[in-house]
Design a protein around this motif. Structure first.
Motif, PDB file in Angstrom:
ATOM      1  N   PRO A  58     -20.006   5.751  53.299  1.00  0.00           N
ATOM      2  CA  PRO A  58     -19.444   6.489  53.961  1.00  0.00           C
ATOM      3  C   PRO A  58     -19.761   7.969  53.859  1.00  0.00           C
ATOM      4  CG  PRO A  58     -18.037   5.947  52.570  1.00  0.00           C
ATOM      5  CD  PRO A  58     -19.257   5.112  52.438  1.00  0.00           C
ATOM      6  N   LYS A  59     -19.622   8.845  54.828  1.00  0.00           N
ATOM      7  CA  LYS A  59     -19.966  10.343  55.019  1.00  0.00           C
ATOM      8  C   LYS A  59     -19.236  11.026  53.882  1.00  0.00           C
ATOM      9  CE  LYS A  59     -20.190  14.054  58.343  1.00  0.00           C
ATOM     10  NZ  LYS A  59     -19.274  14.933  57.916  1.00  0.00           N
ATOM     11  N   GLY A  60     -19.988  11.836  53.170  1.00  0.00           N
ATOM     12  CA  GLY A  60     -19.625  12.501  52.104  1.00  0.00           C
ATOM     13  C   GLY A  60     -19.387  11.764  50.959  1.00  0.00           C
ATOM     14  N   TYR A  61     -20.215  10.846  50.704  1.00  0.00           N
ATOM     15  CA  TYR A  61     -20.132   9.970  49.653  1.00  0.00           C
ATOM     16  C   TYR A  61     -21.140  10.793  48.457  1.00  0.00           C
ATOM     17  CZ  TYR A  61     -20.946   5.774  46.870  1.00  0.00           C
ATOM     18  OH  TYR A  61     -21.015   4.847  45.996  1.00  0.00           O
ATOM     19  N   ARG A  62     -20.765  10.707  47.511  1.00  0.00           N
ATOM     20  CA  ARG A  62     -21.257  11.375  46.052  1.00  0.00           C
ATOM     21  C   ARG A  62     -22.273  10.469  45.369  1.00  0.00           C
ATOM     22  NH1 ARG A  62     -16.093  13.011  44.230  1.00  0.00           N
ATOM     23  NH2 ARG A  62     -16.725  11.664  42.371  1.00  0.00           N
ATOM     24  N   GLY A  63     -23.514  10.302  46.110  1.00  0.00           N
ATOM     25  CA  GLY A  63     -24.409   9.423  45.345  1.00  0.00           C
ATOM     26  C   GLY A  63     -25.150  10.076  44.661  1.00  0.00           C
ATOM     27  N   HIS A  64     -25.711  11.117  44.872  1.00  0.00           N
ATOM     28  CA  HIS A  64     -26.522  11.675  43.858  1.00  0.00           C
ATOM     29  C   HIS A  64     -26.787  13.115  44.244  1.00  0.00           C
ATOM     30  CE1 HIS A  64     -29.752  12.126  46.609  1.00  0.00           C
ATOM     31  NE2 HIS A  64     -29.201  10.973  47.205  1.00  0.00           N
ATOM     32  N   PRO A  65     -27.034  14.111  43.380  1.00  0.00           N
ATOM     33  CA  PRO A  65     -27.195  15.616  44.031  1.00  0.00           C
ATOM     34  C   PRO A  65     -28.574  15.651  44.547  1.00  0.00           C
ATOM     35  CG  PRO A  65     -27.346  15.413  41.513  1.00  0.00           C
ATOM     36  CD  PRO A  65     -26.902  14.208  42.105  1.00  0.00           C
ATOM     37  N   LEU A  66     -28.484  16.491  45.453  1.00  0.00           N
ATOM     38  CA  LEU A  66     -29.733  16.846  46.690  1.00  0.00           C
ATOM     39  C   LEU A  66     -30.158  18.074  46.682  1.00  0.00           C
ATOM     40  CD1 LEU A  66     -32.173  15.335  48.306  1.00  0.00           C
ATOM     41  CD2 LEU A  66     -30.665  15.442  50.150  1.00  0.00           C
ATOM     42  N   PHE A  67     -31.148  18.671  46.000  1.00  0.00           N
ATOM     43  CA  PHE A  67     -31.351  20.029  45.905  1.00  0.00           C
ATOM     44  C   PHE A  67     -32.132  20.114  46.944  1.00  0.00           C
ATOM     45  CE2 PHE A  67     -31.472  24.261  44.890  1.00  0.00           C
ATOM     46  CZ  PHE A  67     -33.155  24.681  44.622  1.00  0.00           C
ATOM     47  N   THR A  68     -31.745  20.757  48.124  1.00  0.00           N
ATOM     48  CA  THR A  68     -32.408  20.806  49.326  1.00  0.00           C
ATOM     49  C   THR A  68     -33.344  22.056  49.638  1.00  0.00           C
ATOM     50  OG1 THR A  68     -30.779  21.974  50.666  1.00  0.00           O
ATOM     51  CG2 THR A  68     -30.945  19.401  50.629  1.00  0.00           C
ATOM     52  N   LEU A  69     -32.856  23.232  48.648  1.00  0.00           N
ATOM     53  CA  LEU A  69     -33.868  24.347  48.822  1.00  0.00           C
ATOM     54  C   LEU A  69     -33.351  25.245  49.971  1.00  0.00           C
ATOM     55  CD1 LEU A  69     -35.291  25.831  46.616  1.00  0.00           C
ATOM     56  CD2 LEU A  69     -37.346  24.940  47.688  1.00  0.00           C
ATOM     57  N   GLU A  70     -32.430  24.796  50.818  1.00  0.00           N
ATOM     58  CA  GLU A  70     -32.231  25.599  52.058  1.00  0.00           C
ATOM     59  C   GLU A  70     -31.464  26.595  51.781  1.00  0.00           C
ATOM     60  OE1 GLU A  70     -32.997  24.479  55.411  1.00  0.00           O
ATOM     61  OE2 GLU A  70     -33.953  22.824  55.042  1.00  0.00           O
ATOM     62  N   ASN A  71     -31.743  27.808  52.075  1.00  0.00           N
ATOM     63  CA  ASN A  71     -30.990  29.036  51.602  1.00  0.00           C
ATOM     64  C   ASN A  71     -30.729  29.173  50.331  1.00  0.00           C
ATOM     65  OD1 ASN A  71     -30.619  29.424  54.647  1.00  0.00           O
ATOM     66  ND2 ASN A  71     -29.104  27.774  54.604  1.00  0.00           N
ATOM     67  N   CYS A  72     -31.140  28.677  49.500  1.00  0.00           N
ATOM     68  CA  CYS A  72     -31.242  28.806  48.059  1.00  0.00           C
ATOM     69  C   CYS A  72     -31.459  30.260  47.700  1.00  0.00           C
ATOM     70  CB  CYS A  72     -31.841  27.940  47.052  1.00  0.00           C
ATOM     71  SG  CYS A  72     -31.587  28.210  45.335  1.00  0.00           S
ATOM     72  N   ILE A  73     -30.450  30.936  46.786  1.00  0.00           N
ATOM     73  CA  ILE A  73     -30.631  32.261  46.354  1.00  0.00           C
ATOM     74  C   ILE A  73     -30.806  32.424  44.951  1.00  0.00           C
ATOM     75  CG2 ILE A  73     -29.434  33.367  48.366  1.00  0.00           C
ATOM     76  CD1 ILE A  73     -26.759  33.501  46.716  1.00  0.00           C
ATOM     77  N   ALA A  74     -31.129  31.303  44.305  1.00  0.00           N
ATOM     78  CA  ALA A  74     -31.236  31.286  42.798  1.00  0.00           C
ATOM     79  C   ALA A  74     -29.904  32.058  41.964  1.00  0.00           C
ATOM     80  CB  ALA A  74     -32.627  31.912  42.330  1.00  0.00           C
ATOM     81  N   CYS A  75     -29.003  31.772  42.382  1.00  0.00           N
ATOM     82  CA  CYS A  75     -27.660  32.529  41.920  1.00  0.00           C
ATOM     83  C   CYS A  75     -27.305  31.703  40.509  1.00  0.00           C
ATOM     84  CB  CYS A  75     -26.540  32.552  42.553  1.00  0.00           C
ATOM     85  SG  CYS A  75     -25.975  30.897  43.331  1.00  0.00           S
TER      86      CYS A  75
END
Lengths: 360, 225, 362
Positions: free
Chosen positions: B45-62
């Motif tokens: 289903p949508k929103g399933y927490r399968g694994h974290p995915l670091f897409t790097l889109e708009n990452c500000i390294a906070c």
């Protein structure tokens, strides 16, 4: 001739990792000696190093079969300490998920009990029906088993579109399919003979040992946290616990079956009345003020308690968890002596121990 | 003799002995509910927490994800230079320690790390479970992940401002900006298929030569200095 | 008819006798041909065992709302070769004898169980002309051989140097012995009706009406005792639940375990075949329809009886699998109580009923 038989840590019908030494004379059990601690993970100590919010996923892993109830216990306790009231919709969602979790956990118990007693069909039936509940919960929370759903001040996410209708449909289906199962088990002489009259736990003995949950309700004690000390929405819906009078395995079995039906009814009623609104309170403090609190919830196995001490810092000072199965394992000493060795699976199954919360 | 009828008694006895036989027979004629796993799969289903995915889109390294993780599985190597530039050198997430709780995704202010739906995360060695940026990029391509906002990639909008300081090359965590020498001129090229839209090069460019633009697939951005 | 009078094999027999007679003498030739024929019947039993193993796994799976084996074998052909795959796997496992076990009994135990199953199977008529050994007292012989199985099981349990194995073996032996008696009484009542103790005669005397209609109580009793003899659910205590692991089969691995499993399914097939022969009319059709079969050419009639017999046996096997899917397991003391206190008096009642029926019918 007396002999100590060892139902070792790994055993098909002890449902978890604990050891039961049984002193046997011929075919009768004379004494039992349970040993636990094989699954101890130091959760209470870990709580002292993780901050308040970061500790929430750990509660899911205490009893992994019935995780929503345990998380609700921790989050509810800290909310009371903080003085935060979740909004209406969040309360409804938390109650609904607790009841759904209770149905799922009782199905696991049902399947495991049946296969201990020799029938494979009922296990597959129970697991199949549980799939529907897990599907519904995974659409809501994002995961099938360790939900990480309640948060301080409400819940993590709102229900997606169509979730309410889908869940009501699933609940209707499960209620219909329970007939199959009544036909398979309750009319079945081979099952009734294994289960009736076995593992007697008299009312006074039960009170002495402090058993709670379906084990106590099967012995005639009207003990249920949702009735004695209501939390969430149980007072509003007028909750009545299910109590049976004969104190044997069959009574505990009937208590759990009736609880499945009751949980389906409660969940369906609350789903139909689900109000609109926010799912998270507006102002939630970052840490609770100094103080202590003891909060009880009714998990599917009994009564779980959280005693939380806060000294105003980032991390809890002490989190003590009271587990129902810890007491039930000790109560085997009252139930087992005098029974036949072949009755052990029936009795252990009816206690429904989950080692995750016993050993913490 | 106390029985209602002989036939009734026989019927009751038969029902008691043979009653449980009805349910398995009814299942025998129904379609099995098995999902033959490798060939058919259940839809997650949508929103399933399968694994974290670091897409790097708009990452500000906070580093909010690093702070939010309950088991300290995220490790970010980054540097804040004295003039305010944020350079990210590495991002490591150990899936072996991860709880899949979703706190990192909840904490991220820009949606750079989300929870993905992939279920089969097995590796042969324990070390391979540590996901760095390159592995995440590969996973992102495998899942064909699209962000919810429109896709933006870095491009050089004002090549006349470029002074050849190469801050952008140094900053890019995925090495999307490359430099080649043509004759005695340096050509800097931004590869939009490698660029992940984090926007750090834009922030770190001292002359505001770079911008984030909407991504059209066939463009390359090349500029010379 | 015995095999050398059957229409298919008779020409072969005659030719073989002509060829072999002068070489090893007439008796020698007869013995050799009997041996070959027995081996053919055993091969038929093993083929049936493979089919029954497949049937059990698929039917049990469907009754639990799942598929059984799917992948082994030709594609889209429902896992037909799964039994062969399991057999090959067991063959390649390590052959071991526990150090302190008694070597001779360890090896003889499974062999005895398999032998008992096969020896009974040789006497059961599979079709017109497909019977291994023809004898006037074959029912007595079968009853005698059937008590060899608990002996084999007990040897298995005794041989391994394991407390639990011993207790499992004792329980299995007790179970099998207490259910022998009702089984024997029921078989005798059927023999009374037929007027002979030859299985072939019993099967053939049901050409008008099957004995399951005359002795319904007997048929039901025999079904229950068959379940107990075979150690299937609801009576599968020795196999599944004895104190710890697997009862008398605990210390067996590799091909010995394969032999014990094969012995189980051979017994399933053979006792179902016995049930069919005694109560369900053997390889014939009821109400005198056998005459219709006479109109076919003899070889085809013989094969048709083989087919009819197998269909009936598979129906009985389906019934056994269906019972396995639905019921729970008895406790050992409840099981013995059932055998002695309920089935034994009922089988005596059945005997009286048979005598009365005999009086009425003749």
């Amino acid at each position: 001739m007396e002999m100590w038989v060892n139902f070792g840590p790994q055993h098909p019908f002890t449902h978890g990792l604990w050891r039961l030494k049984v002193k046997v004379e011929g075919e009768t059990v004379v004494d039992v000696e349970p040993t636990i601690g094989y699954l101890h993970r130091g959760v209470e100590k870990l709580a002292e190093k993780r901050s308040w919010v970061k500790f929430i996923p750990y509660n899911d892993r205490l009893c992994y079969v019935a995780s929503m109830g345990w998380t609700e216990g921790y989050v509810g306790a800290v909310e009371r300490l903080m003085g935060v009231e979740p909004p209406e919709r969040a309360l409804y969602l938390r109650t609904i998920t607790s009841e759904l979790q209770r149905i799922a956990s009782h199905f696991v118990w049902l399947g495991a009990y049946s296969i201990d007693l020799g029938n494979f069909t009922a296990l597959l039936f129970a697991v199949r029906e549980r799939e529907f509940i897990l599907d519904s919960l995974s659409r809501l929370t994002g995961h099938r088993m360790t939900y990480n759903y309640p948060r301080f001040g409400g819940v993590a996410r709102d229900a997606p579109n169509g979730w309410v209708e889908r869940t009501i449909r699933y609940l209707n289906r499960i209620e219909r399919k329970m007939n199959d199962f009544v036909n398979l088990m309750l009319d079945n002489e081979t099952f009734l003979k294994r289960v009736q009259g076995v593992g007697i736990l008299k009312k006074s003995v039960a009170k002495e040992w402090g058993v709670t949950g379906p084990v106590a309700r099967g012995s005639g004690l009207k003990v249920d946290v949702r009735y004695n000390d209501p939390y969430l929405l149980y007072e509003e819906i007028g909750f009545e616990p299910v109590v049976e009078k004969d104190c044997d395995c069959f009574a505990r079995y009937m208590v759990r079956i009736r609880e499945i039906y009751e949980s389906i009814t409660i969940a369906r009623e609350l789903l139909m009345r689900l109000p609109e609104g926010d799912v998270m309170a507006k102002r939630v403090p970052r840490v609770p003020p100094p103080g202590e609190i003891y909060y009880r919830v009714e998990v599917p196995r009994g009564e779980a308690g959280y005693y939380i001490v806060s000294d105003g810092k980032d991390v809890p000072y002490r989190v003590k968890i009271r587990s129902p199965a810890y007491v039930h394992i000790q109560a085997t000493k009252a139930m087992m002596p005098g029974c036949n060795v072949a009755d052990l699976p029936a009795i252990l199954g009816s206690l429904d121990v989950c080692l995750g919360d016993t050993d913490r | 003799m106390g029985y209602s009828s002989f036939g009734g008694v026989i019927l009751k006895v038969i029902k008691k002995l043979a009653g449980p036989l009805v349910v398995p027979l009814s299942y025998f004629f129904q379609r099995p509910i098995t999902v033959q796993y490798p060939d058919e799969r259940l839809v997650v289903p949508k929103g399933y927490r399968g694994h974290p995915l670091f897409t790097l889109e708009n990452c500000i390294a906070c580093r909010a994800c690093e702070r939010a993780c309950p088991v300290n599985t995220i490790q970010i190597d980054m540097e804040i230079k004295p003039d305010g530039r944020r350079i990210m050198y590495g991002y490591y997430l150990d899936l072996g320690r991860c709880l899949f709780c979703g706190f990192c995704a909840d904490a991220c202010p820009t949606g750079a790390i989300v929870m993905g739906p992939k279920l089969e995360l097995m590796e042969w060695k324990r070390e391979e479970l540590v996901y760095d940026i390159r592995k995440f990029q590969k996973l992102k391509k495998e899942l064909r992940w699209k962000p919810e906002k429109p896709v933006k990639r870095s491009a050089c909008a004002h090549p006349e401002n470029c002074i050849g300081c190469m801050f952008c090359v140094e900053t890019c965590p995925v090495n999307a900006i490359s430099v080649t020498t043509v004759g005695d001129e340096r050509v800097l090229r931004i590869d939009p298929t490698v660029c992940s839209g984090c926007g750090m090069c834009v922030k770190n460019c001292p002359t505001f030569a770079l911008t984030m633009t909407e991504y059209a697939e066939t463009e390359y951005s090349e500029y010379e200095r | 008819m015995s095999w050398y009078e059957s229409p298919i094999l008779q020409p072969v027999y005659v030719k073989a006798m002509e060829v072999l007679g002068p070489i090893i003498g007439r008796t020698g030739a007869q013995l050799l041909l009997s041996l070959i024929e027995s081996i053919l019947i055993i091969a038929l039993i093993f083929i049936n065992v493979l089919i029954i193993v497949w049937l059990e796994r698929k039917i049990l799976g469907r009754m639990m709302n799942r598929r059984g084996p799917v992948y082994a074998g030709p594609p889209l052909l429902w896992g037909l070769f799964q039994a062969i795959a399991d057999f090959l796997k067991l063959m390649t496992k390590e052959f071991f004898i526990p150090r302190r076990a008694d070597r001779l009994t360890y090896i003889i135990g499974p062999a005895l169980v398999v032998f008992a199953g096969l020896a009974i199977g040789l006497m059961v008529p599979f079709g017109e002309g497909f019977v291994g050994l023809k004898n006037e007292a074959s029912l007595i012989y079968i009853i005698a051989l059937a008590s060899l199985e608990p002996m084999g099981v007990m040897l298995c349990g005794l041989s391994a140097n394991n407390k639990f194995s011993l207790m499992g073996g004792m329980r299995a032996a007790a179970q099998m012995i207490s259910y022998e008696l009702p089984a024997v009484l029921v078989l005798i009542s059927a023999a009374l009706l037929a007027g002979s103790v030859d299985i072939l005669e019993i099967a053939e005397s049901q050409s008008q009406i099957w004995y399951v209609a005359i002795l319904p109580l007997g048929a039901l009793l025999y079904l229950i005792t068959v379940l107990a003899e075979l150690e299937r659910t609801p009576f599968d205590i020795p196999e599944a639940e004895s104190e710890l692991v697997a009862g008398f089969m605990t210390e067996y691995g590799g091909m010995f375990y394969g032999m014990l499993m094969a012995a189980h399914y051979i017994s399933v097939f053979v006792t179902s075949a016995l049930f069919v022969a005694v109560f369900l009319g053997g390889y014939g059709l009821p109400f005198g329809l056998n005459a219709a079969l006479e109109m076919l050419p003899p070889a085809l009639a013989s094969l048709t009886t083989l087919l009819i017999f197998h269909v009936k046996v598979y129906i009985v096997v389906f019934l056994l699998i269906w019972i396995r899917a639905a019921y729970f397991r008895f406790r050992i003391d409840q099981l013995l109580e059932l055998g002695w206190k309920r089935l034994f008096p009922l089988s005596l009642l059945n005997l009286v009923w048979a005598i009365a029926a005999l009086g009425v019918l003749s």
